[in-house]
Design an enzyme around this catalytic site. Structure first.
Site, PDB file in Angstrom:
ATOM      1  CB  CYS A 162      -0.937   0.006   1.206  1.00 17.30           C
ATOM      2  SG  CYS A 162      -0.058  -0.044   2.799  1.00 17.30           S
ATOM      3  CB  CYS A 342      13.741   3.394 -14.976  1.00 19.03           C
ATOM      4  SG  CYS A 342      14.521   2.174 -13.891  1.00 19.03           S
TER       5      CYS A 342
END
Length: 372
Positions: A162, A342
């Site tokens: 979460c 990335c």
């Protein structure tokens, strides 16, 4: 042929020159960089960058070009044998080892992530289809996720991985649901509880394998990358036993185009210990006889924009961050290499971002993907 000649020949295939005058060209400051890269692949290249031995003004473009030209496939790093054996034979994401990424990545410091992320502290890919700034794009991702799950007031939702509670806070405020979130980061729990104070949101410092209670819907945003192929089936079994028969499960994960390839050794050593990206085939195999795949949505190109926005925020706040002694110049170069390499990988479509929607029995009639 010398190592430098070989490197120049490879880079030329990617339209990159050593000490060239274009912003994506490699500026070589130390000749050992070439041998390190040829021997250790991206691990050697990344460590040389962290050491200040080379630069590229547009590092993201440098990596986009490298990956589009598939240069790495033409190099066989001679000193990564143990890395290959370790990844093939050991369960690097066991219960005991699962806490390592929390300690080494997510617990680095909330000040870093507050500086880098959007106002809601969402550390997963944003959705840019109808957005022009990071805050809006992340809100659209959260809203799209809620709509895909068909949330309604009174539902009880599980968030596996979460983070700081961005999804749970948004869903509780806008859809009137109750949420339980699990994470392996102590810092995320501490800050998340503050951010979600007064809402029907519960944080648990817990391994996902310990879950065994029922929820109306389940979401997992950017956590499956830490599960590992030896545990994919276990993960799906946990979700299956925790999801009500008519519930939906949304899995949001980075993925790679080809299964069975090794994790990037530099990313694993410095950014995400024990991380491993799944392929479509691996996710599908893990879900067999447990779930019906209702929808598969690829918006990997959005991760390029997300990472570039994070990098811009990071650089903008660097003068303040560097007052903390743990964020030195080597850390700055490491973090820049992480974000921009990335970004280049997503731009080259070398890796993807998928949102899977799965059901246990199949949605009657058909599942209709909502839009923003």
């Amino acid at each position: 042929m010398s190592a430098r000649d070989f490197a120049e020949e490879l880079l030329n295939k990617a339209d990159i020159k050593i000490n060239g005058d274009r912003p994506w060209d490699l500026q070589l400051h130390n000749d050992t960089t070439i041998n390190r890269a040829l021997a250790y692949g991206n691990l050697g290249l990344g460590e040389a960058y962290m050491d200040g031995h080379w630069d590229a003004e547009q590092l993201d473009v440098f990596f986009e070009k490298l990956l589009r030209a598939k240069v790495a496939k033409q190099i066989s790093p001679s000193r990564l044998f143990f890395h290959v054996i370790k990844n093939r034979w050991f369960n690097r994401q066991s219960k005991r080892r699962s806490w390592e990424v929390g300690q080494k990545h997510y617990d680095i410091g909330n000040d870093l992530y507050q500086s880098m992320l959007d106002k809601r502290m969402v550390y997963t890919c944003a959705y840019w289809a109808q957005a022009s700034d990071l805050d809006t794009a992340q809100e659209h991702k959260l809203e799209l996720t809620c709509r895909k799950l068909g949330l309604k007031p009174g539902m009880r939702i599980l968030d596996v991985g979460c983070g700081w509670g961005s999804f749970m806070k948004y869903a509780a405020e806008n859809y009137g649901v109750e949420c339980v979130g699990v994470t392996i980061s102590k810092e995320q729990v501490a800050m998340g509880q503050e951010l979600c104070e007064g809402l029907p949101v519960e944080f648990r410092l817990q391994d996902y394998r310990e879950l065994n209670e029922e929820f109306d819907a389940i979401v997992s945003l950017g956590m499956f990358e830490h599960v590992g192929p030896k545990n994919h089936r276990t993960y799906m079994e946990v979700v299956n036993r925790c999801l009500k028969e008519d519930g939906l499960f949304l899995l949001h994960t980075i993925g790679r185009n080809v299964g069975g390839t090794m994790p990037d050794p530099w990313i694993e050593k410095y950014i995400f210990p024990n991380g491993e990206l799944p392929s479509i085939g691996q996710v599908g195999k893990a879900a067999e006889n447990l779930f019906v795949v209702e929808d598969l949505h690829n918006f990997g190109a959005s991760y390029d924009k997300t990472l570039m926005a994070w990098q811009q925020n990071f650089e903008q706040h660097w003068p303040e961050l560097q007052k903390n002694e743990k964020y030195d110049e080597r850390f700055r170069r490491m973090w820049r290499y992480y974000l921009l390499s990335c970004a280049g990988a997503f731009r080259a479509r070398d890796i993807q971002l998928w949102q899977w929607v799965l059901s246990k029995q199949g949605v009657p009639g058909h599942y209709q993907r909502p839009s923003i």
